[in-house]
Design an enzyme around this catalytic site. Structure first.
Site, PDB file in Angstrom:
ATOM      1  N   ARG A   7       0.852  -1.204   0.000  1.00  0.00           N
ATOM      2  CA  ARG A   7       0.000   0.000   0.000  1.00  0.00           C
ATOM      3  C   ARG A   7       0.889   1.257   0.000  1.00  0.00           C
ATOM      4  O   ARG A   7       0.577   2.254   0.646  1.00  0.00           O
ATOM      5  CB  ARG A   7      -0.956   0.006   1.206  1.00  0.00           C
ATOM      6  N   GLU A  33       2.753  -1.885  -4.295  1.00  0.00           N
ATOM      7  CA  GLU A  33       1.442  -2.551  -4.313  1.00  0.00           C
ATOM      8  C   GLU A  33       0.364  -1.559  -3.902  1.00  0.00           C
ATOM      9  O   GLU A  33       0.525  -0.831  -2.918  1.00  0.00           O
ATOM     10  CB  GLU A  33       1.440  -3.728  -3.332  1.00  0.00           C
ATOM     11  N   ASP A  35      -4.212  -1.078  -3.842  1.00  0.00           N
ATOM     12  CA  ASP A  35      -5.512  -1.750  -3.923  1.00  0.00           C
ATOM     13  C   ASP A  35      -6.470  -0.878  -4.733  1.00  0.00           C
ATOM     14  O   ASP A  35      -6.556   0.327  -4.489  1.00  0.00           O
ATOM     15  CB  ASP A  35      -6.074  -1.926  -2.512  1.00  0.00           C
ATOM     16  N   HIS A  47      -8.165   0.489  -0.012  1.00  0.00           N
ATOM     17  CA  HIS A  47      -8.180  -0.930   0.359  1.00  0.00           C
ATOM     18  C   HIS A  47      -9.570  -1.448   0.685  1.00  0.00           C
ATOM     19  O   HIS A  47     -10.043  -2.430   0.111  1.00  0.00           O
ATOM     20  CB  HIS A  47      -7.257  -1.175   1.554  1.00  0.00           C
ATOM     21  N   LYS A 101      -9.560  -5.218  -6.262  1.00  0.00           N
ATOM     22  CA  LYS A 101     -10.485  -5.422  -5.147  1.00  0.00           C
ATOM     23  C   LYS A 101     -11.905  -5.334  -5.695  1.00  0.00           C
ATOM     24  O   LYS A 101     -12.268  -4.326  -6.298  1.00  0.00           O
ATOM     25  CB  LYS A 101     -10.303  -4.341  -4.076  1.00  0.00           C
ATOM     26  N   ASP A 219       5.094  -3.268   4.780  1.00  0.00           N
ATOM     27  CA  ASP A 219       4.710  -1.884   5.109  1.00  0.00           C
ATOM     28  C   ASP A 219       5.955  -1.035   5.362  1.00  0.00           C
ATOM     29  O   ASP A 219       5.879   0.191   5.365  1.00  0.00           O
ATOM     30  CB  ASP A 219       3.849  -1.873   6.384  1.00  0.00           C
TER      31      ASP A 219
HETATM   32  O1  G3P Z   1      -1.296  -8.102  -2.162  1.00  0.00           O
HETATM   33  C1  G3P Z   1      -0.874  -8.554  -0.917  1.00  0.00           C
HETATM   34  C2  G3P Z   1      -1.765  -8.076   0.193  1.00  0.00           C
HETATM   35  O2  G3P Z   1      -1.942  -6.700   0.044  1.00  0.00           O
HETATM   36  C3  G3P Z   1      -3.110  -8.753   0.211  1.00  0.00           C
HETATM   37  O3  G3P Z   1      -3.868  -8.467   1.343  1.00  0.00           O
HETATM   38  O4  G3P Z   1      -5.585  -7.308   2.651  1.00  0.00           O
HETATM   39  O5  G3P Z   1      -3.350  -6.300   2.441  1.00  0.00           O
HETATM   40  O6  G3P Z   1      -4.906  -6.328   0.500  1.00  0.00           O
HETATM   41  P1  G3P Z   1      -4.444  -7.044   1.730  1.00  0.00           P
HETATM   42 CA    CA Z   2      -3.473  -5.333  -1.050  1.00  0.00          CA
END
Ligand code: G3P
Ligand code: CA
Length: 226
Positions: A7, A33, A35, A47, A101, A219
C-alpha cells in the site's frame, strides 16, 4: 529479496496515498502494491470497501460519486488517488502491483494499462495484476495475455500451485500465515514466482529467506530490502 512496498509504505505514511507511494520509492522498494476499486465509472485506490478506516468519510465506497470520493481526506490531507496518478508517481521506477479489489475491476485496469503501454511507451512487464478474486485474475489474463498475473491465496490449495499454473499466472501471492516449503518448491518447479504478504518483522524476513521465496510485501520496505 525483491520487496513490494505494501500500500506504498503503509508503515510510514497513510496507506494507498501518493505520499505513501513516494515514501516507498524513496526507501528503495522494487515494487509498489496498491488496492483498486471500480466505482461510479472510475478506478480509485483504496483498500476497504468502506471509507471510515482510511478516510474522513463514512459508508461504502460504492455509494459515493467519484467527485465525492475525491473531496475526502485519506490522511495528511492526501486525497484518494486514481491508479493513473499512482502510475505517474512511480514513473516506471518500480514494478506496479495492482490488486483488483471487488468485481468489475479487471477490464478497466487492463484498459488503463493498455493506454500506458500503447500511448506512453510503458511495457506490460511494468505491471502485475493480482486478486483474491481469481475470476478477475483470469479475466485480466484473457483480455491481455501479455500482462503478468498472480492469484492471491490465504490457504494452501489441495494441488499446491497447480491452479496458478493452469491460470497462466506469473506468480502466486501467498499469505505468510500459510506459506510452506512444499508450496514454494511446487510453485518454483512450475516456473512460478512466490511473493509473500505482509512481512514486517525481522524473524519473518529471515523465515522467508530460508524458504527461498522470490519476494515479500512490506509496510516497511527498507526492512526487507537486503
Ligand atoms: O497483495 C498482498 C496483500 O496486500 C493482500 O492483502 O488485505 O493487504 O490487501 P491485503
Ligand atoms: Ca493489497
Amino acid at each position: 529479496m525483491f520487496c513490494f512496498g505494501h500500500r506504498g509504505a503503509a508503515g510510514h505514511e497513510p496507506e494507498n496515498t501518493l505520499r505513501s507511494i513516494r515514501k516507498a520509492l524513496e526507501l528503495g522498494a522494487h515494487g509498489i502494491e496498491v488496492d483498486v476499486h471500480f466505482t461510479d465509472g472510475h478506478l480509485v485506490v483504496i483498500h476497504d470497501d468502506t471509507l471510515q478506516r482510511t478516510t474522513n468519510g463514512r459508508g461504502p465506497v460504492a455509494k459515493k460519486t467519484f467527485a465525492e470520493l475525491r473531496t475526502l481526506d485519506a490522511g495528511h490531507g492526501e486525497r484518494i488517488p486514481t491508479p493513473a496518478e499512482v502510475f505517474d508517481a512511480v514513473a516506471r521506477r518500480a514494478l506496479i502491483n495492482v490488486e483488483l479489489k471487488g468485481p468489475r475491476t479487471a477490464a478497466p485496469v487492463v484498459a488503463l494499462i493498455d493506454e500506458y503501454v500503447r500511448q506512453r511507451g510503458w511495457h506490460y512487464e511494468d505491471f502485475l495484476l493480482s486478486s483474491f478474486d481469481h475470476e478477475q485474475v483470469c479475466q485480466a489474463k484473457h483480455l491481455r495475455p501479455e500482462i503478468r498475473t498472480a492469484p492471491l491465496i490465504n490457504k494452501i490449495p489441495p494441488g499446491l500451485a497447480e491452479f496458478a499454473e493452469q491460470m497462466g499466472a506469473w506468480a502466486v501471492n501467498v499469505s505468510r500465515r500459510c506459506v510452506t516449503q512444499a508450496l514454494v518448491d511446487d510453485a518454483h518447479a512450475r516456473g512460478l514466482k512466490v511473493f509473500v504478504y505482509t512481512i514486517n518483522e525481522s524473524r519473518d524476513i529471515a523465515k522467508m529467506k530460508s524458504l527461498g521465496v522470490d519476494g515479500v510485501f512490506s509496510d516497511f520496505p527498507e526492512r526487507a530490502i537486503i
